[in-house]
Design a protein around this motif. Structure first.
Motif, short mmCIF file in Angstrom:
data_model
loop_
_atom_site.label_atom_id
_atom_site.label_comp_id
_atom_site.label_asym_id
_atom_site.label_seq_id
_atom_site.Cartn_x
_atom_site.Cartn_y
_atom_site.Cartn_z
N ASP A 38 0.83 -1.21 0.00
CA ASP A 38 0.00 0.00 0.00
C ASP A 38 0.87 1.26 0.00
O ASP A 38 0.55 2.24 -0.69
CB ASP A 38 -0.92 -0.01 1.22
N LEU A 41 2.23 1.75 -3.44
CA LEU A 41 1.19 2.25 -4.35
C LEU A 41 1.03 3.76 -4.20
O LEU A 41 0.92 4.48 -5.20
CB LEU A 41 -0.14 1.57 -4.05
N GLU A 71 -7.66 -7.28 -6.39
CA GLU A 71 -7.82 -5.92 -5.88
C GLU A 71 -6.47 -5.20 -5.79
O GLU A 71 -6.35 -4.02 -6.17
CB GLU A 71 -8.48 -5.96 -4.50
N ARG A 72 -5.46 -5.89 -5.30
CA ARG A 72 -4.14 -5.26 -5.17
C ARG A 72 -3.55 -4.91 -6.54
O ARG A 72 -2.97 -3.85 -6.73
CB ARG A 72 -3.19 -6.16 -4.38
N GLU A 74 -5.27 -4.33 -9.20
CA GLU A 74 -6.10 -3.25 -9.78
C GLU A 74 -5.56 -1.88 -9.37
O GLU A 74 -5.49 -0.95 -10.18
CB GLU A 74 -7.54 -3.40 -9.32
N GLY A 75 -5.16 -1.78 -8.10
CA GLY A 75 -4.59 -0.53 -7.63
C GLY A 75 -3.33 -0.15 -8.38
O GLY A 75 -3.07 1.02 -8.68
N HIS A 78 -4.09 1.03 -12.14
CA HIS A 78 -4.71 2.35 -12.30
C HIS A 78 -3.88 3.50 -11.75
O HIS A 78 -4.38 4.63 -11.63
CB HIS A 78 -6.10 2.34 -11.65
N LEU A 79 -2.62 3.22 -11.43
CA LEU A 79 -1.75 4.32 -11.03
C LEU A 79 -1.50 5.25 -12.22
O LEU A 79 -1.40 4.79 -13.37
CB LEU A 79 -0.41 3.78 -10.53
#
Length: 313
Positions: A38, A41, A71-72, A74-75, A78-79
């Motif tokens: 996280d 990210l 989910e991880r 996906e983050g 989309h950066l």
């Protein structure tokens, strides 16, 4: 960065005889890894994130953490200004996790994105991985010829990369695709070659997966003693808490062997265990596959209503 680097450093160990020790070390630090992911990210640290992706795929696949994995990734996708290598690898891995959850359309879209990007890069390892992983999806979509084409291309690219583990992985996946297509002798040959390479490397998990393919192929060829030997060896190697998917596959395939040999009671017990494991993982395609054989086992025992219930499920 430390915890992402720890996962990156252990990629080789996760594919070797040190696999179980490496997995335990990484799982002990899973909360720190999640926090580090996280943090990276937030800072768009593509170098740190991309470096640990292959270890991430192995651990999250083995543990059945498909939804969290999607989910991880996906983050990451989309950066802002996501790098092509990160986009290609992450999209393909998302495709695999969607496939494992039975979400075939989502899997197809992610693989298409990943392969389109990876074909533009000079990264044969990542391209071979994406091609190889997308093969089983094509089989599930009813495109057997395309599945085999993906497997063959993945194997060719893997050989170019010089990575023998990736060659073994491609051979293993090719064997599974051929078995699903009913080409059992060819499946056996490809899987046997993969098994030799995985044994040489000491990769227990991939050895177990390959043993299951060999067990399925030999069962379909009516070589029951050989099938039982492969599947019993796979059960001896599995640690249930670490790999429930492979355990479910081994129980299911062994149940199919018992059913073929006229032992419906033993088959029923094994298949019930398999269905229960896959249900807990939310892998409904696998549940449906083994439910059909569970119904056959019950029917062979004279339990007609129970069989009908399983077939309807």
């Amino acid at each position: 960065r430390y915890y992402l680097a720890l996962w990156a450093k252990n990629e080789h160990s996760l594919k070797s005889v040190a696999q179980r020790e490496a997995l335990r070390e990484l799982l002990e630090e899973i909360d720190n890894f999640r926090a580090a992911w996280d943090w990276s990210l937030l800072r768009a640290d593509f170098e740190a994130l991309t470096s640990c992706l292959r270890a991430f795929l192995i651990v999250y696949d083995l543990r059945g953490w498909f939804a969290e994995g999607i989910e991880r990734l996906e983050g990451m996708i989309h950066l802002p200004q996501v790098q092509p290598a990160a986009l290609g690898m992450a999209s393909s891995m998302q495709g695999w996790f969607h496939f494992r959850r039975g979400q075939l359309q989502e899997a197809l879209e992610r693989f298409d994105t990943g392969l389109t990007v990876l074909r533009t890069l000079d990264d044969p390892k990542s391209l071979a991985e994406a091609l190889t992983l997308s093969g089983p999806l094509m089989t599930s979509l009813g495109e057997s010829e395309k599945a085999l084409q993906r497997a063959e291309e993945g194997l060719s690219v893997a050989r170019v990369s010089g990575d023998q583990w990736r060659v073994a992985h491609a051979l293993m996946m090719k064997g599974g695709i051929l078995a699903g297509w009913g080409k059992y002798e060819e499946a056996y040959a490809s899987s046997e070659e993969a098994l030799t390479l995985f044994r040489e490397r000491g990769d227990i998990r991939m050895t177990v997966v390959t043993l299951n393919t060999l067990g399925f192929a030999t069962r379909q060829l009516s070589r029951y003693a050989e099938a039982r030997q492969f599947l019993q060896e796979s059960l001896e190697l599995i640690i249930p808490a670490e790999d429930p998917w492979t355990l479910g596959t081994a129980y299911g395939n062994l149940g199919m062997v018992e059913l073929a040999q006229g032992n419906p009671s033993e088959a029923r017990s094994l298949l019930q265990t398999s269905v229960s494991l896959f249900s807990e993982l939310g892998m409904m395609e696998d549940v449906a596959f083994y439910l059909a054989y569970l119904g056959e086992a019950c029917a062979a025992m004279g339990a007609t209503k129970e069989a009908e219930g399983y077939w309807l499920d």
